[in-house]
Design a protein around this motif. Structure first.
Motif, PDB file in Angstrom:
ATOM      1  N   ILE A 196       7.673   0.029   0.548  1.00 27.89           N
ATOM      2  CA  ILE A 196       7.108  -1.079  -0.333  1.00 27.89           C
ATOM      3  C   ILE A 196       7.396  -2.527   0.147  1.00 27.89           C
ATOM      4  O   ILE A 196       8.564  -2.619   0.523  1.00 27.89           O
ATOM      5  CB  ILE A 196       7.448  -0.918  -1.875  1.00 27.89           C
ATOM      6  N   GLY A 197       6.634  -3.193   0.391  1.00 22.64           N
ATOM      7  CA  GLY A 197       6.616  -4.367   1.227  1.00 22.64           C
ATOM      8  C   GLY A 197       7.345  -5.470   0.296  1.00 22.64           C
ATOM      9  O   GLY A 197       7.660  -5.321  -1.093  1.00 22.64           O
ATOM     10  N   ALA A 198       7.043  -6.713   0.607  1.00 21.30           N
ATOM     11  CA  ALA A 198       7.400  -7.866  -0.309  1.00 21.30           C
ATOM     12  C   ALA A 198       6.386  -8.165  -1.285  1.00 21.30           C
ATOM     13  O   ALA A 198       5.281  -8.291  -1.083  1.00 21.30           O
ATOM     14  CB  ALA A 198       7.659  -9.279   0.648  1.00 21.30           C
ATOM     15  N   ALA A 199       7.045  -8.279  -2.442  1.00 23.90           N
ATOM     16  CA  ALA A 199       6.023  -8.434  -3.657  1.00 23.90           C
ATOM     17  C   ALA A 199       5.692 -10.102  -3.800  1.00 23.90           C
ATOM     18  O   ALA A 199       6.402 -10.605  -4.878  1.00 23.90           O
ATOM     19  CB  ALA A 199       6.852  -7.998  -4.845  1.00 23.90           C
ATOM     20  N   ASN A 200       5.032 -10.565  -2.888  1.00 21.49           N
ATOM     21  CA  ASN A 200       4.782 -12.068  -3.024  1.00 21.49           C
ATOM     22  C   ASN A 200       3.393 -12.233  -3.160  1.00 21.49           C
ATOM     23  O   ASN A 200       2.804 -13.466  -3.194  1.00 21.49           O
ATOM     24  CB  ASN A 200       5.249 -12.529  -1.729  1.00 21.49           C
ATOM     25  N   ARG A 210       6.946  -8.097 -13.130  1.00 21.81           N
ATOM     26  CA  ARG A 210       8.131  -7.782 -12.048  1.00 21.81           C
ATOM     27  C   ARG A 210       8.094  -5.999 -11.718  1.00 21.81           C
ATOM     28  O   ARG A 210       8.480  -5.965 -10.652  1.00 21.81           O
ATOM     29  CB  ARG A 210       9.514  -8.452 -12.447  1.00 21.81           C
ATOM     30  N   ARG A 211       7.763  -5.524 -12.637  1.00 30.48           N
ATOM     31  CA  ARG A 211       8.248  -3.964 -12.454  1.00 30.48           C
ATOM     32  C   ARG A 211       7.016  -3.262 -11.912  1.00 30.48           C
ATOM     33  O   ARG A 211       7.187  -2.394 -11.395  1.00 30.48           O
ATOM     34  CB  ARG A 211       8.471  -3.349 -13.766  1.00 30.48           C
ATOM     35  N   TYR A 212       5.880  -4.088 -11.659  1.00 32.33           N
ATOM     36  CA  TYR A 212       4.709  -3.560 -10.703  1.00 32.33           C
ATOM     37  C   TYR A 212       5.085  -3.151  -9.542  1.00 32.33           C
ATOM     38  O   TYR A 212       5.804  -4.220  -8.944  1.00 32.33           O
ATOM     39  CB  TYR A 212       3.725  -4.803 -10.960  1.00 32.33           C
ATOM     40  N   PRO A 213       4.872  -2.245  -8.957  1.00 29.88           N
ATOM     41  CA  PRO A 213       3.565  -1.210  -9.188  1.00 29.88           C
ATOM     42  C   PRO A 213       4.297  -0.072  -9.819  1.00 29.88           C
ATOM     43  O   PRO A 213       3.498   1.173 -10.247  1.00 29.88           O
ATOM     44  CB  PRO A 213       3.088  -0.996  -7.978  1.00 29.88           C
ATOM     45  N   PHE A 214       5.477  -0.009 -10.434  1.00 32.84           N
ATOM     46  CA  PHE A 214       6.136   1.220 -11.176  1.00 32.84           C
ATOM     47  C   PHE A 214       6.042   1.086 -12.670  1.00 32.84           C
ATOM     48  O   PHE A 214       6.069  -0.240 -13.256  1.00 32.84           O
ATOM     49  CB  PHE A 214       7.526   1.076 -10.828  1.00 32.84           C
ATOM     50  N   CYS A 232      -1.651  -0.266  -5.246  1.00 31.23           N
ATOM     51  CA  CYS A 232      -1.048  -1.260  -5.145  1.00 31.23           C
ATOM     52  C   CYS A 232      -0.917  -1.798  -3.539  1.00 31.23           C
ATOM     53  O   CYS A 232      -0.529  -0.845  -2.790  1.00 31.23           O
ATOM     54  CB  CYS A 232       0.424  -1.277  -5.392  1.00 31.23           C
ATOM     55  N   GLY A 233      -1.222  -3.150  -3.054  1.00 30.64           N
ATOM     56  CA  GLY A 233      -1.424  -3.472  -1.683  1.00 30.64           C
ATOM     57  C   GLY A 233      -0.004  -3.486  -0.943  1.00 30.64           C
ATOM     58  O   GLY A 233      -0.028  -3.440   0.222  1.00 30.64           O
ATOM     59  N   TRP A 234       1.052  -3.492  -1.783  1.00 32.91           N
ATOM     60  CA  TRP A 234       2.416  -3.603  -1.038  1.00 32.91           C
ATOM     61  C   TRP A 234       2.852  -2.052  -0.567  1.00 32.91           C
ATOM     62  O   TRP A 234       3.806  -2.169   0.304  1.00 32.91           O
ATOM     63  CB  TRP A 234       3.305  -3.987  -2.157  1.00 32.91           C
ATOM     64  N   LEU A 235       2.197  -0.975  -0.928  1.00 28.16           N
ATOM     65  CA  LEU A 235       2.530   0.284  -0.580  1.00 28.16           C
ATOM     66  C   LEU A 235       1.927   0.471   0.471  1.00 28.16           C
ATOM     67  O   LEU A 235       0.788   0.464   0.958  1.00 28.16           O
ATOM     68  CB  LEU A 235       2.227   1.303  -1.740  1.00 28.16           C
ATOM     69  N   SER A 236       2.763   1.304   1.677  1.00 25.40           N
ATOM     70  CA  SER A 236       2.096   1.716   2.776  1.00 25.40           C
ATOM     71  C   SER A 236       3.065   2.642   3.545  1.00 25.40           C
ATOM     72  O   SER A 236       4.153   2.819   2.922  1.00 25.40           O
ATOM     73  CB  SER A 236       1.839   0.541   3.882  1.00 25.40           C
ATOM     74  N   VAL A 237       2.507   3.336   4.337  1.00 29.19           N
ATOM     75  CA  VAL A 237       3.612   4.281   5.033  1.00 29.19           C
ATOM     76  C   VAL A 237       3.876   3.670   6.698  1.00 29.19           C
ATOM     77  O   VAL A 237       4.701   4.351   7.473  1.00 29.19           O
ATOM     78  CB  VAL A 237       2.706   5.730   5.632  1.00 29.19           C
ATOM     79  N   GLU A 238       3.832   2.393   6.537  1.00 31.92           N
ATOM     80  CA  GLU A 238       4.114   1.566   7.857  1.00 31.92           C
ATOM     81  C   GLU A 238       5.568   1.512   7.753  1.00 31.92           C
ATOM     82  O   GLU A 238       6.347   1.605   6.794  1.00 31.92           O
ATOM     83  CB  GLU A 238       3.372   0.310   7.802  1.00 31.92           C
ATOM     84  N   ALA A 239       6.101   1.047   8.977  1.00 37.18           N
ATOM     85  CA  ALA A 239       7.690   0.946   9.200  1.00 37.18           C
ATOM     86  C   ALA A 239       8.135  -0.196   8.415  1.00 37.18           C
ATOM     87  O   ALA A 239       9.416  -0.279   8.129  1.00 37.18           O
ATOM     88  CB  ALA A 239       8.007   0.667  10.627  1.00 37.18           C
ATOM     89  N   GLU A 240       7.295  -1.391   8.099  1.00 40.45           N
ATOM     90  CA  GLU A 240       8.023  -2.265   7.469  1.00 40.45           C
ATOM     91  C   GLU A 240       8.170  -2.118   5.908  1.00 40.45           C
ATOM     92  O   GLU A 240       7.467  -1.254   5.066  1.00 40.45           O
ATOM     93  CB  GLU A 240       7.162  -3.586   7.456  1.00 40.45           C
ATOM     94  N   HIS A 259      -3.093 -18.560  -3.376  1.00 40.64           N
ATOM     95  CA  HIS A 259      -2.387 -17.580  -2.171  1.00 40.64           C
ATOM     96  C   HIS A 259      -1.797 -16.455  -3.075  1.00 40.64           C
ATOM     97  O   HIS A 259      -1.063 -15.594  -2.389  1.00 40.64           O
ATOM     98  CB  HIS A 259      -1.311 -18.511  -1.641  1.00 40.64           C
ATOM     99  N   GLY A 260      -1.844 -16.174  -4.283  1.00 41.57           N
ATOM    100  CA  GLY A 260      -1.500 -15.163  -4.949  1.00 41.57           C
ATOM    101  C   GLY A 260      -0.110 -15.327  -5.532  1.00 41.57           C
ATOM    102  O   GLY A 260       0.527 -14.405  -6.004  1.00 41.57           O
ATOM    103  N   HIS A 261       0.614 -16.601  -5.432  1.00 37.74           N
ATOM    104  CA  HIS A 261       1.682 -16.905  -5.784  1.00 37.74           C
ATOM    105  C   HIS A 261       1.823 -17.052  -7.450  1.00 37.74           C
ATOM    106  O   HIS A 261       1.122 -18.053  -7.972  1.00 37.74           O
ATOM    107  CB  HIS A 261       2.597 -17.972  -5.060  1.00 37.74           C
ATOM    108  N   TRP A 262       2.852 -16.762  -8.128  1.00 36.94           N
ATOM    109  CA  TRP A 262       3.125 -17.047  -9.495  1.00 36.94           C
ATOM    110  C   TRP A 262       3.717 -18.334  -9.587  1.00 36.94           C
ATOM    111  O   TRP A 262       4.739 -18.568  -8.761  1.00 36.94           O
ATOM    112  CB  TRP A 262       4.009 -15.918 -10.028  1.00 36.94           C
ATOM    113  N   THR A 263       3.160 -19.279 -10.230  1.00 36.76           N
ATOM    114  CA  THR A 263       3.710 -20.433 -10.111  1.00 36.76           C
ATOM    115  C   THR A 263       4.428 -21.106 -11.441  1.00 36.76           C
ATOM    116  O   THR A 263       5.090 -22.270 -11.317  1.00 36.76           O
ATOM    117  CB  THR A 263       2.440 -21.509 -10.220  1.00 36.76           C
ATOM    118  N   ALA A 264       4.858 -20.398 -12.083  1.00 42.32           N
ATOM    119  CA  ALA A 264       5.987 -20.715 -13.189  1.00 42.32           C
ATOM    120  C   ALA A 264       7.317 -20.223 -12.859  1.00 42.32           C
ATOM    121  O   ALA A 264       7.442 -19.404 -11.829  1.00 42.32           O
ATOM    122  CB  ALA A 264       5.710 -19.705 -14.615  1.00 42.32           C
ATOM    123  N   ASP A 265       8.437 -20.886 -13.298  1.00 43.62           N
ATOM    124  CA  ASP A 265       9.625 -20.541 -12.874  1.00 43.62           C
ATOM    125  C   ASP A 265      10.045 -19.202 -13.249  1.00 43.62           C
ATOM    126  O   ASP A 265      10.841 -18.335 -12.445  1.00 43.62           O
ATOM    127  CB  ASP A 265      10.736 -21.522 -13.568  1.00 43.62           C
TER     128      ASP A 265
END
Length: 254
Positions: free
Chosen positions: A34-38, A107-111, A132-140, A94-100
């Motif tokens: 799973i990559g960065a959840a950004n 936050r628990r997504y994609p689980f 979920c786009g953060w999930l992959s089998v890549e090395a990162e 850009h898909g960023h959450w803009t509240a503090d």
């Protein structure tokens, strides 16, 4: 809207942006990372998300907090994110959450933790949205499994999900108590933008302050000793955030 495994069920608050939920499996997902959840665009069409009562102290700084009827499963506190359906005013281009504060449901997504229907003892099963786009089998990214066992990242996630599950049960009891005591009234969050457009958010319930003030000393004491009276006041205070939400609406329309 929901997609669940055939042998499990999720909590009653609804799945919203979850699309293809499957149980995590060490063999099937052994190479998954799973990559960065950004990027929060998965929630871009959610005009509200469920809240845990324990989140009220932080969430009330950013969002109006109300209550929604969850079918036959009771009442769910929600953070209101927009005036229209499929409108989330807290995600930028850009898909960023803009509240503090980002709600735990997001936050628990994609689980997600599901309850197995296997007898005799129901078991909690950690599931994941495979779309979920953060999930992959890549090395990162962080591995979910190492040597066939949950990684440190996944163990931490599992602890978070268990805590969420426990807090959700406590929150459900709180919402049901408010309903049983006839403290919830339906209202409409209306707004007129600077361009003259009017919007109304229905299906939104709040605590009736008049009914609250009429509670007996015994019931007020019960709310207080359970730590729930403070949640009621935080909910009521959060309603002023509709003004902030309107500012976001006007900015988005500009």
């Amino acid at each position: 809207m929901t997609a669940e495994t055939s042998k499990s069920r999720s909590e009653p608050t609804g799945l919203l942006f979850y699309r293809n939920i499957v149980a995590l499996n060490a063999e099937r997902h052994q190479s998954l990372r799973i990559g960065a959840a950004n990027d929060h665009r998965f929630a871009a069409k959610s005009h509200w998300v469920p809240l845990l009562a324990a989140e009220f102290a932080e969430a009330c700084k950013d969002y109006p907090i109300g209550f929604a009827k969850a079918g036959n499963d009771g009442w769910v506190p929600v953070a209101v994110l927009g005036f229209e359906r499929e409108e989330n005013l807290f995600i930028d281009g850009h898909g960023h959450w803009t509240a503090d504060y980002v709600p735990a449901f997001v936050r628990r997504y994609p689980f997600i933790l599901a309850e197995s229907d296997v007898d005799p003892e129901p078991q909690h099963v950690v599931c994941v949205d495979e779309t979920c786009g953060w999930l992959s089998v890549e090395a990162e990214g962080e591995p979910l499994f190492v040597g066939g066992k949950p990684s440190a990242y996944l163990r931490e996630t599992m602890d978070f999900l268990q805590d969420y599950h426990q807090q959700a049960k406590r929150t459900a009891r709180f919402g049901q108590k408010l309903a049983d005591w006839n403290l919830l009234i339906e209202t409409q969050a209306a707004a007129i933008t600077s361009a003259g457009q009017s919007f109304g958010l229905s299906g939104f319930w709040i605590v009736d302050e008049t009914a609250l003030n009429r509670l007996t000393i015994e019931k007020l004491h019960e709310l207080h000793t359970a730590g729930e009276l403070g949640w009621v006041f935080l909910h009521l205070a959060s309603l002023t955030n509709f003004r902030k939400l309107l500012v976001r609406k006007n900015t988005a329309a500009a």
